[in-house]
Design a protein around this motif. Structure first.
Motif, PDB file in Angstrom:
ATOM      1  N   UNK A  24       0.832  -1.203   0.000  1.00 18.24           N
ATOM      2  CA  UNK A  24       0.000   0.000   0.000  1.00 18.24           C
ATOM      3  C   UNK A  24       0.864   1.250   0.000  1.00 18.24           C
ATOM      4  N   UNK A  25       1.895   1.264   0.823  1.00 15.01           N
ATOM      5  CA  UNK A  25       2.782   2.433   0.885  1.00 15.01           C
ATOM      6  C   UNK A  25       3.439   2.705  -0.467  1.00 15.01           C
ATOM      7  N   UNK A  26       3.928   1.666  -1.109  1.00 14.37           N
ATOM      8  CA  UNK A  26       4.544   1.835  -2.421  1.00 14.37           C
ATOM      9  C   UNK A  26       3.554   2.309  -3.470  1.00 14.37           C
ATOM     10  N   UNK A  27       2.343   1.783  -3.416  1.00 13.79           N
ATOM     11  CA  UNK A  27       1.314   2.175  -4.381  1.00 13.79           C
ATOM     12  C   UNK A  27       0.882   3.626  -4.194  1.00 13.79           C
ATOM     13  N   UNK A  28       0.733   4.040  -2.945  1.00 16.01           N
ATOM     14  CA  UNK A  28       0.363   5.427  -2.667  1.00 16.01           C
ATOM     15  C   UNK A  28       1.476   6.368  -3.122  1.00 16.01           C
ATOM     16  N   UNK A  29       2.712   6.010  -2.816  1.00 13.79           N
ATOM     17  CA  UNK A  29       3.837   6.850  -3.225  1.00 13.79           C
ATOM     18  C   UNK A  29       3.910   6.972  -4.744  1.00 13.79           C
ATOM     19  N   UNK A  30       3.695   5.879  -5.430  1.00 16.98           N
ATOM     20  CA  UNK A  30       3.724   5.905  -6.896  1.00 16.98           C
ATOM     21  C   UNK A  30       2.593   6.763  -7.456  1.00 16.98           C
ATOM     22  N   UNK A  31       1.427   6.687  -6.835  1.00 14.98           N
ATOM     23  CA  UNK A  31       0.283   7.472  -7.284  1.00 14.98           C
ATOM     24  C   UNK A  31       0.503   8.965  -7.035  1.00 14.98           C
ATOM     25  N   UNK A  32       1.112   9.304  -5.911  1.00 16.09           N
ATOM     26  CA  UNK A  32       1.376  10.712  -5.603  1.00 16.09           C
ATOM     27  C   UNK A  32       2.381  11.312  -6.590  1.00 16.09           C
ATOM     28  N   UNK A  33       3.373  10.535  -6.982  1.00 18.00           N
ATOM     29  CA  UNK A  33       4.408  11.048  -7.878  1.00 18.00           C
ATOM     30  C   UNK A  33       4.108  10.803  -9.358  1.00 18.00           C
ATOM     31  N   UNK A  34       2.990  10.163  -9.663  1.00 23.47           N
ATOM     32  CA  UNK A  34       2.647   9.829 -11.049  1.00 23.47           C
ATOM     33  C   UNK A  34       2.607  11.034 -11.991  1.00 23.47           C
TER      34      UNK A  34
END
Length: 100
Positions: A24-34
């Motif tokens: 979840x942490x990795x997915x959220x970080x990727x979505x924020x920086x997308x």
């Protein structure tokens, strides 16, 4: 139930929690920086396919780049292609979080 069974169950639950949290942490970080990733890719590709005479039609800076993306595809186009990245990032981040 023997004493060892409860410990094994606790370990399994703890491992599952760590895997889920890491994913979840990795997915959220990727979505924020997308949006920044999308802009980076477009700037890289743009320089390969644009002639100097057409250059002024396109954005040459960060603010202009975001404006062009939103103008052409709407606000949500900043996250175009993000689901593919998240599908890759979730297991990658989950395993890294669990291992370390």
């Amino acid at each position: 139930m023997a004493n060892g069974d409860g410990d094994d169950e606790n370990r399994t639950v703890e491992a599952a929690k760590q895997l889920l949290c890491g994913g979840i942490a990795g997915s959220v970080a990727k979505t924020v920086t997308a949006p920044f990733s999308r802009l980076t890719i477009l700037f890289q590709v743009h320089s390969l396919v644009t002639t100097k005479s057409n250059r002024p039609k396109y954005a040459m800076n960060l603010k202009g780049g975001f404006s062009k993306i939103i103008e052409r595809g709407g606000f949500m186009s900043l996250w175009k292609g993000n689901m593919t990245s998240v599908i890759h990032r979730f297991p990658y981040s989950a395993i890294n979080f669990y291992v370390y």
